[in-house]
Design a protein around this motif. Sequence first.
Motif, PDB file in Angstrom:
ATOM      1  N   LEU A 151       0.761  -0.875  -0.378  1.00 14.48           N
ATOM      2  CA  LEU A 151      -0.045  -0.182   0.327  1.00 14.48           C
ATOM      3  C   LEU A 151       1.195   1.287  -0.332  1.00 14.48           C
ATOM      4  O   LEU A 151       0.495   2.175  -0.528  1.00 14.48           O
ATOM      5  CB  LEU A 151      -0.797   0.037   1.115  1.00 14.48           C
ATOM      6  CG  LEU A 151      -1.727  -0.992   1.063  1.00 14.48           C
ATOM      7  CD1 LEU A 151      -2.954  -1.091   2.784  1.00 14.48           C
ATOM      8  CD2 LEU A 151      -2.482  -1.853   0.190  1.00 14.48           C
ATOM      9  N   LEU A 152       1.793   1.286   0.922  1.00 16.49           N
ATOM     10  CA  LEU A 152       3.203   2.655   0.711  1.00 16.49           C
ATOM     11  C   LEU A 152       3.314   2.579  -0.415  1.00 16.49           C
ATOM     12  O   LEU A 152       3.663   3.805  -1.237  1.00 16.49           O
ATOM     13  CB  LEU A 152       3.315   2.058   2.315  1.00 16.49           C
ATOM     14  CG  LEU A 152       3.761   2.247   3.352  1.00 16.49           C
ATOM     15  CD1 LEU A 152       4.492   2.355   4.745  1.00 16.49           C
ATOM     16  CD2 LEU A 152       2.624   3.987   3.580  1.00 16.49           C
ATOM     17  N   ALA A 153       3.941   1.645  -1.349  1.00 18.78           N
ATOM     18  CA  ALA A 153       4.664   1.384  -2.079  1.00 18.78           C
ATOM     19  C   ALA A 153       3.930   2.157  -3.850  1.00 18.78           C
ATOM     20  O   ALA A 153       4.241   2.349  -4.406  1.00 18.78           O
ATOM     21  CB  ALA A 153       5.350   0.298  -2.662  1.00 18.78           C
ATOM     22  N   TYR A 154       2.427   1.863  -3.802  1.00 16.86           N
ATOM     23  CA  TYR A 154       1.797   2.369  -4.531  1.00 16.86           C
ATOM     24  C   TYR A 154       1.190   3.910  -3.776  1.00 16.86           C
ATOM     25  O   TYR A 154       1.380   4.075  -5.436  1.00 16.86           O
ATOM     26  CB  TYR A 154       0.189   1.581  -4.020  1.00 16.86           C
ATOM     27  CG  TYR A 154      -1.184   1.955  -5.330  1.00 16.86           C
ATOM     28  CD1 TYR A 154      -1.059   1.942  -6.292  1.00 16.86           C
ATOM     29  CD2 TYR A 154      -1.775   3.118  -5.131  1.00 16.86           C
ATOM     30  CE1 TYR A 154      -1.940   2.148  -7.079  1.00 16.86           C
ATOM     31  CE2 TYR A 154      -2.838   3.838  -5.352  1.00 16.86           C
ATOM     32  CZ  TYR A 154      -3.045   3.258  -7.004  1.00 16.86           C
ATOM     33  OH  TYR A 154      -3.426   4.362  -7.323  1.00 16.86           O
ATOM     34  N   LEU A 155       1.092   4.039  -3.228  1.00 16.49           N
ATOM     35  CA  LEU A 155       0.798   5.405  -2.595  1.00 16.49           C
ATOM     36  C   LEU A 155       2.246   6.821  -3.236  1.00 16.49           C
ATOM     37  O   LEU A 155       1.893   7.720  -3.970  1.00 16.49           O
ATOM     38  CB  LEU A 155       0.827   5.419  -1.745  1.00 16.49           C
ATOM     39  CG  LEU A 155      -0.437   5.248  -1.015  1.00 16.49           C
ATOM     40  CD1 LEU A 155      -0.906   5.509   0.854  1.00 16.49           C
ATOM     41  CD2 LEU A 155      -2.404   5.888  -1.540  1.00 16.49           C
ATOM     42  N   LEU A 156       2.828   5.791  -3.286  1.00 17.17           N
ATOM     43  CA  LEU A 156       4.638   6.085  -3.705  1.00 17.17           C
ATOM     44  C   LEU A 156       4.912   6.597  -4.846  1.00 17.17           C
ATOM     45  O   LEU A 156       5.021   7.760  -5.515  1.00 17.17           O
ATOM     46  CB  LEU A 156       5.501   5.331  -2.577  1.00 17.17           C
ATOM     47  CG  LEU A 156       7.449   6.506  -3.317  1.00 17.17           C
ATOM     48  CD1 LEU A 156       7.647   7.366  -3.041  1.00 17.17           C
ATOM     49  CD2 LEU A 156       8.291   4.981  -3.224  1.00 17.17           C
ATOM     50  N   VAL A 157       4.282   5.582  -5.849  1.00 15.65           N
ATOM     51  CA  VAL A 157       3.959   5.705  -6.791  1.00 15.65           C
ATOM     52  C   VAL A 157       3.054   6.751  -7.701  1.00 15.65           C
ATOM     53  O   VAL A 157       3.234   7.394  -8.163  1.00 15.65           O
ATOM     54  CB  VAL A 157       3.850   4.358  -7.965  1.00 15.65           C
ATOM     55  CG1 VAL A 157       3.434   4.502  -8.990  1.00 15.65           C
ATOM     56  CG2 VAL A 157       5.084   3.628  -7.497  1.00 15.65           C
ATOM     57  N   ARG A 158       1.855   6.202  -6.867  1.00 15.63           N
ATOM     58  CA  ARG A 158       0.859   7.638  -7.547  1.00 15.63           C
ATOM     59  C   ARG A 158       1.636   8.755  -7.027  1.00 15.63           C
ATOM     60  O   ARG A 158       0.942   9.953  -7.714  1.00 15.63           O
ATOM     61  CB  ARG A 158      -0.094   7.184  -6.834  1.00 15.63           C
ATOM     62  CG  ARG A 158      -0.957   5.956  -7.021  1.00 15.63           C
ATOM     63  CD  ARG A 158      -1.626   6.720  -8.570  1.00 15.63           C
ATOM     64  NE  ARG A 158      -2.662   7.232  -8.610  1.00 15.63           N
ATOM     65  CZ  ARG A 158      -2.919   8.421  -9.336  1.00 15.63           C
ATOM     66  NH1 ARG A 158      -2.127   8.589 -10.116  1.00 15.63           N
ATOM     67  NH2 ARG A 158      -3.742   9.335  -9.693  1.00 15.63           N
ATOM     68  N   MET A 159       2.281   9.581  -5.891  1.00 16.40           N
ATOM     69  CA  MET A 159       2.514  10.471  -5.872  1.00 16.40           C
ATOM     70  C   MET A 159       3.822  10.556  -6.618  1.00 16.40           C
ATOM     71  O   MET A 159       3.499  12.211  -7.057  1.00 16.40           O
ATOM     72  CB  MET A 159       3.521  10.980  -4.132  1.00 16.40           C
ATOM     73  CG  MET A 159       2.319  10.445  -2.940  1.00 16.40           C
ATOM     74  SD  MET A 159       0.977  11.670  -3.230  1.00 16.40           S
ATOM     75  CE  MET A 159      -0.809  10.426  -3.346  1.00 16.40           C
ATOM     76  N   LEU A 160       4.346  10.497  -6.911  1.00 21.74           N
ATOM     77  CA  LEU A 160       5.843  10.587  -7.740  1.00 21.74           C
ATOM     78  C   LEU A 160       4.776  10.933  -9.965  1.00 21.74           C
ATOM     79  O   LEU A 160       4.870  12.039 -10.653  1.00 21.74           O
ATOM     80  CB  LEU A 160       6.617   9.565  -8.317  1.00 21.74           C
ATOM     81  CG  LEU A 160       7.128   9.645  -7.516  1.00 21.74           C
ATOM     82  CD1 LEU A 160       8.571   8.516  -7.124  1.00 21.74           C
ATOM     83  CD2 LEU A 160       8.039  11.050  -6.306  1.00 21.74           C
ATOM     84  N   MET A 161       4.135   9.637  -9.956  1.00 21.74           N
ATOM     85  CA  MET A 161       2.744  10.259 -10.730  1.00 21.74           C
ATOM     86  C   MET A 161       2.554  11.528 -10.519  1.00 21.74           C
ATOM     87  O   MET A 161       2.213  11.975 -12.154  1.00 21.74           O
ATOM     88  CB  MET A 161       2.143   9.571 -11.695  1.00 21.74           C
ATOM     89  CG  MET A 161       2.501   7.888 -12.083  1.00 21.74           C
ATOM     90  SD  MET A 161       1.152   6.498 -11.395  1.00 21.74           S
ATOM     91  CE  MET A 161       0.417   7.115 -12.452  1.00 21.74           C
ATOM     92  N   LEU A 162       1.635  11.893  -9.330  1.00 19.65           N
ATOM     93  CA  LEU A 162       0.665  13.737  -9.697  1.00 19.65           C
ATOM     94  C   LEU A 162       1.639  14.530 -10.002  1.00 19.65           C
ATOM     95  O   LEU A 162       1.582  16.026 -10.115  1.00 19.65           O
ATOM     96  CB  LEU A 162      -0.163  13.603  -8.515  1.00 19.65           C
ATOM     97  CG  LEU A 162      -1.135  12.533  -8.314  1.00 19.65           C
ATOM     98  CD1 LEU A 162      -1.463  12.118  -7.379  1.00 19.65           C
ATOM     99  CD2 LEU A 162      -2.418  12.532  -9.283  1.00 19.65           C
ATOM    100  N   ALA A 163       2.874  14.386  -9.313  1.00 13.36           N
ATOM    101  CA  ALA A 163       3.145  15.369  -9.326  1.00 13.36           C
ATOM    102  C   ALA A 163       4.240  15.374 -10.911  1.00 13.36           C
ATOM    103  O   ALA A 163       4.912  16.948 -10.995  1.00 13.36           O
ATOM    104  CB  ALA A 163       5.214  14.733  -9.059  1.00 13.36           C
TER     105      ALA A 163
END
Length: 513
Positions: A151-163
């Motif tokens: 879950l944390l890894a998914y959120l990390l990737v999504r935050m980088l995508m949104l950036a």
Amino acid sequence: MAPADVLRAVAARPEVRRARAKHELTYGRVYYKSRAKHRWQVSFFAPPKGHGRSKEISQTVVDDRSGRVLESWTGYKVEWTMARGYAGAFGRIANALWIWLPLCLLFVLPFARPPWRLLHLDLLVLLAFSVSYAFFQASRIDVSVPLVYPLLAYLLVRMLMLARGREAKPVRLTLSINALGIVAVFVLGVRCGLNVIGSNVIDVGYASVIGADHFGSGQPVYGHFPLDNQRGDTYGPVLYYAYVPFEQLLPWRGGWDDLPAAHAAAVAFDLLTAAGLWLLGRRLRGPELGTLLAYVWATFPFTLLVANSNTNDGLVAVLVTAAMLVLAHPVARGAVVAAATLTKFAPIVLAPLFATYGASRRAVVLTAAGFAALAAFAIVPVAFGDGLHTFYDRTLAFQSDRGSPFSIWGLYGLPGRNVVLVGALILAVVVAFVPRRRDPVTVAALGAATLIALQLALEHWFYLYLVWFLPLAFVALFAGSRIVSIEAAREGREPSAVRMSTAISHGSSSEAS
């Protein structure tokens, strides 16, 4: 029952025999644990191989009247009582399904309509921490801990995508903004009531009040905590300073009682974060985004868990939100990031990102000056009081050597934690320069990413830490996605595919903001 009979009965239990078999020599001790409840405690110990204290390897509680075993713990559950799944140990009434499940429903309700977007998956991932937490409450740490990391890894990737840029396809709300505002205010009010009638103060909140009492009365703090919370001095001085007004208003009585100062502080931090997100959303895109951000904070169940545990993690959420509010002012944002760092240390990874916002040397210098000034103001009393060596030994040194079963690194003894930690620190530096041009939503996404990356490397991780990055993640998710309210849809209005440029975002090209 006679003590010898209790000892023999416990020694014959399979789990106790297995625990003792792992050591060459063991010995048992019998204690009358509670005269009021008529309970015995039997503990077996393994002597140290060299100097030091014996290690408790099993702990069993027996009812004196019936001889029935009420609890029996071995392994890490002997030392870590929080791993035993005691009902209501964190947040008390917040764990009730009739509260938790409606909050989950309210959290996703405004977005529960097709077509389905990545944002819908993001919301489900955030709620999926509830599955891990359910296993934690059932004392299944072997299941709860590994569930957190995907879950944390998914959120990390999504935050980088949104950036990298705004989501192109719009997400339409099912409720009006006015309705969301009314529900948010109502839920926040209910949360305040739950804190009064059904919450508890865990050791972290207790430690905050003790430190505030010591600072407020001019007593030494680091290395001078009472026996019932000996390691409560492991946090930065700003945390204890923040609790001083609450402790002065509702003084500590010298023991682990109801601690009204901790309750007042937790409620204040919760409401301040909601208010800060509301104000931040208004600045970024107007009242619709502000209301939505306050709503998701109020309805996300883990923010209630933090508030109802009366922990100090809510202060990190306040300061992270405040850093975004003053993003356009280099000195102020540097000072706020320093305050967050000297609270729980983890927000130090935000410093490079916030320092370079503005794309000029002047912005970097002013942010660094604000950071240094606040840090010096906070540390000087500690340096001349307890001493910097004592401060370091009781905080950073203790935390770096702390073992814990609440991470895959501590539970399974996996190698590679230092690699992940170095990667998190490298990410914190890289996002200070890439992408070069950025707006507040980009900063929020990158800030959330750095905090999540650091949490992946922590030896000790817990669900209360989610609020460290939640304010930033919410801004990135909802300001970085194209959210269309019912009102806008009815009027045929669509938000622009390009993020709004407001007064708070001018720093993406100049520090003059």
